[in-house]
Design a protein around this motif. Structure first.
Motif, PDB file in Angstrom:
ATOM      1  N   ALA A  63       0.845  -1.208   0.000  1.00 33.98           N
ATOM      2  CA  ALA A  63       0.000   0.000   0.000  1.00 33.98           C
ATOM      3  C   ALA A  63       0.879   1.256   0.000  1.00 33.98           C
ATOM      4  O   ALA A  63       0.570   2.240  -0.684  1.00 33.98           O
ATOM      5  CB  ALA A  63      -0.947  -0.015   1.198  1.00 33.98           C
ATOM      6  N   ARG A  64       1.994   1.217   0.756  1.00 28.99           N
ATOM      7  CA  ARG A  64       2.928   2.354   0.709  1.00 28.99           C
ATOM      8  C   ARG A  64       3.514   2.515  -0.697  1.00 28.99           C
ATOM      9  O   ARG A  64       3.686   3.629  -1.191  1.00 28.99           O
ATOM     10  CB  ARG A  64       4.050   2.175   1.749  1.00 28.99           C
ATOM     11  CG  ARG A  64       3.635   2.490   3.175  1.00 28.99           C
ATOM     12  CD  ARG A  64       4.845   2.609   4.104  1.00 28.99           C
ATOM     13  NE  ARG A  64       5.628   1.385   4.195  1.00 28.99           N
ATOM     14  CZ  ARG A  64       5.358   0.355   5.012  1.00 28.99           C
ATOM     15  NH1 ARG A  64       4.309   0.422   5.812  1.00 28.99           N
ATOM     16  NH2 ARG A  64       6.135  -0.711   5.034  1.00 28.99           N
ATOM     17  N   ALA A  97       2.084   1.606  -3.464  1.00 31.42           N
ATOM     18  CA  ALA A  97       1.023   2.126  -4.341  1.00 31.42           C
ATOM     19  C   ALA A  97       0.922   3.645  -4.217  1.00 31.42           C
ATOM     20  O   ALA A  97       0.776   4.353  -5.220  1.00 31.42           O
ATOM     21  CB  ALA A  97      -0.312   1.468  -4.004  1.00 31.42           C
ATOM     22  N   ASP A  98       1.013   4.157  -2.979  1.00 31.68           N
ATOM     23  CA  ASP A  98       0.966   5.611  -2.773  1.00 31.68           C
ATOM     24  C   ASP A  98       2.048   6.309  -3.599  1.00 31.68           C
ATOM     25  O   ASP A  98       1.793   7.293  -4.287  1.00 31.68           O
ATOM     26  CB  ASP A  98       1.173   5.960  -1.292  1.00 31.68           C
ATOM     27  CG  ASP A  98      -0.023   5.575  -0.434  1.00 31.68           C
ATOM     28  OD1 ASP A  98      -1.114   5.346  -1.001  1.00 31.68           O
ATOM     29  OD2 ASP A  98       0.145   5.500   0.799  1.00 31.68           O
ATOM     30  N   ARG A  99       3.276   5.796  -3.514  1.00 31.63           N
ATOM     31  CA  ARG A  99       4.376   6.461  -4.217  1.00 31.63           C
ATOM     32  C   ARG A  99       4.260   6.313  -5.728  1.00 31.63           C
ATOM     33  O   ARG A  99       4.364   7.290  -6.473  1.00 31.63           O
ATOM     34  CB  ARG A  99       5.735   5.908  -3.773  1.00 31.63           C
ATOM     35  CG  ARG A  99       6.894   6.666  -4.448  1.00 31.63           C
ATOM     36  CD  ARG A  99       8.254   6.065  -4.236  1.00 31.63           C
ATOM     37  NE  ARG A  99       8.525   4.882  -5.017  1.00 31.63           N
ATOM     38  CZ  ARG A  99       8.874   4.876  -6.323  1.00 31.63           C
ATOM     39  NH1 ARG A  99       8.990   6.024  -6.971  1.00 31.63           N
ATOM     40  NH2 ARG A  99       9.114   3.744  -6.946  1.00 31.63           N
ATOM     41  N   GLY A 108       1.174   7.694  -7.404  1.00 30.90           N
ATOM     42  CA  GLY A 108       1.250   9.137  -7.156  1.00 30.90           C
ATOM     43  C   GLY A 108       2.139   9.892  -8.132  1.00 30.90           C
ATOM     44  O   GLY A 108       2.144  11.123  -8.146  1.00 30.90           O
ATOM     45  N   ALA A 111      -3.857   8.858 -11.080  1.00 32.42           N
ATOM     46  CA  ALA A 111      -3.367   8.221  -9.851  1.00 32.42           C
ATOM     47  C   ALA A 111      -4.535   7.560  -9.118  1.00 32.42           C
ATOM     48  O   ALA A 111      -4.434   6.423  -8.652  1.00 32.42           O
ATOM     49  CB  ALA A 111      -2.683   9.254  -8.956  1.00 32.42           C
ATOM     50  N   ARG A 139      -4.964   3.520  -8.683  1.00 29.13           N
ATOM     51  CA  ARG A 139      -5.024   3.025  -7.310  1.00 29.13           C
ATOM     52  C   ARG A 139      -6.310   2.225  -7.088  1.00 29.13           C
ATOM     53  O   ARG A 139      -6.298   1.175  -6.427  1.00 29.13           O
ATOM     54  CB  ARG A 139      -4.942   4.197  -6.323  1.00 29.13           C
ATOM     55  CG  ARG A 139      -5.103   3.788  -4.852  1.00 29.13           C
ATOM     56  CD  ARG A 139      -4.013   2.767  -4.475  1.00 29.13           C
ATOM     57  NE  ARG A 139      -4.177   2.291  -3.119  1.00 29.13           N
ATOM     58  CZ  ARG A 139      -3.452   2.718  -2.081  1.00 29.13           C
ATOM     59  NH1 ARG A 139      -2.519   3.636  -2.247  1.00 29.13           N
ATOM     60  NH2 ARG A 139      -3.642   2.202  -0.893  1.00 29.13           N
ATOM     61  N   ASP A 165      -6.632  -1.547  -5.757  1.00 31.26           N
ATOM     62  CA  ASP A 165      -7.474  -1.891  -4.596  1.00 31.26           C
ATOM     63  C   ASP A 165      -8.502  -2.956  -4.967  1.00 31.26           C
ATOM     64  O   ASP A 165      -8.726  -3.908  -4.214  1.00 31.26           O
ATOM     65  CB  ASP A 165      -8.199  -0.641  -4.065  1.00 31.26           C
ATOM     66  CG  ASP A 165      -7.269   0.313  -3.332  1.00 31.26           C
ATOM     67  OD1 ASP A 165      -6.190  -0.121  -2.880  1.00 31.26           O
ATOM     68  OD2 ASP A 165      -7.622   1.505  -3.215  1.00 31.26           O
TER      69      ASP A 165
END
Lengths: 203, 203
Positions: free
Chosen positions: A102-103, A105-107, A110, A117, A121, A125
């Motif tokens: 999940a971290r 995916a954020d980067r 993003g 984005a 995402r 998910d």
């Protein structure tokens, strides 16, 4: 859409396309059938897309959105650029897997313009949650393809890690939720691998 | 559909999926940006699919059939399993390329059930003919992605083969037929590669 010009959006999108070139260097436990070298995530993702367009007619759901399945599979492993590949039978490593991914995916997502984005995402998910017909079918091919490569390499990755038939069946029986026909094939394939000595039966 | 049972069709389709695992061992002249090893056709095909879902909004055609573009790109290089990769600037090898690839298409797509063999062959023919909006956009990303990898590896493949700016522009200007915005970006990217000394200007 955001307020960027088309040219500025394109420049940002191309930096994303360059960044994810790293997926070609994330290696899996599965062995390719020809060279017998480990498969990487990029070629794995292509092989899954190929499986989808060949096998979609067998999906449990009668009107699958094939484009949506393909989009999910094209991006489903990008998080492994940061989080690394987690072997499907490594229960210790699987404990923190979702948080690491999940971290990532954020980067990684993003890096795209904000609307894209969010879209990418949401695809990841949905794939992780496995509730929709499209994510269930995507998961079915993502589970089946490594089993096929294992069976066609005399059980190489299974034997290397001491995996037995019961664990293969427990891990992969979710294939039936997306594609019962494919799970019937897979069960027979796994039994044949046991019969010829490429996979050990339950201890 | 033919008269095979679903189980018999599935078994035939899975032999096709196994056969095309060979695409992972067909290597191109392009160098991946991270490991600096040659890219293979399977990971290249994935990277093109990723480009399509990121860049489709920039296509010249306002209502592109994205699923159709993806299907074309997933299968577009399968003929190279038999015919090998032909370097885009090797004019001698390009002479017999289409005949070699058409024979490969007969064999490889012929492994599928007849209705799917026809569908996949039609996708490949459409990609080769480059007349539809979908095949023009597929060609645009197929031309752009190697240019991007070349620019991000200091012109590695171009310099290895003594390719100059005029040949890069002549080979790739068709990008504009599928995506004018992408060709504008590409022209600037190529000029920057010349300016920093990674690509030689016309002799």
């Amino acid at each position: 859409m955001d307020s960027l010009s088309p040219a500025a959006r394109l420049a940002q999108q191309i930096e994303f396309i360059f960044e994810v070139d790293k997926l070609k260097e994330i290696f899996r436990q599965t062995i390719n059938t020809q060279s017998r070298r480990p498969e990487n995530d990029a070629e794995h993702s292509w092989h899954l897309c190929l499986c989808v367009i060949v096998l979609a007619e067998h999906a449990n759901h009668p009107s699958l959105d094939v484009l949506h399945v393909l989009k999910m599979l094209i991006v489903h492993d990008l998080v492994e650029i940061d989080a690394g590949d987690t072997f499907a039978y490594d229960t210790a490593a699987m404990a923190g897997q979702h948080d690491r991914e999940a971290r990532a995916a954020d980067r990684i997502f993003g890096l795209l313009p904000p609307d894209q984005a969010l879209e990418f995402r949401a695809l990841w998910d949905e794939f992780e949650e496995k509730q929709t017909p499209e994510s269930k079918f995507a998961t079915a091919v993502d589970r089946f393809q490594p089993m096929l490569l294992n069976c066609r390499t005399e059980g190489a990755a299974w034997n290397h890690h001491g995996i037995t038939q019961d664990r293969v069946v427990a891990r992969n029986r979710h294939i039936a939720e997306g594609c019962e026909e494919l799970w019937r094939y897979a069960e027979n394939m796994v039994q044949s691998a046991v019969d010829v000595g490429h996979l050990k039966p339950a201890p």
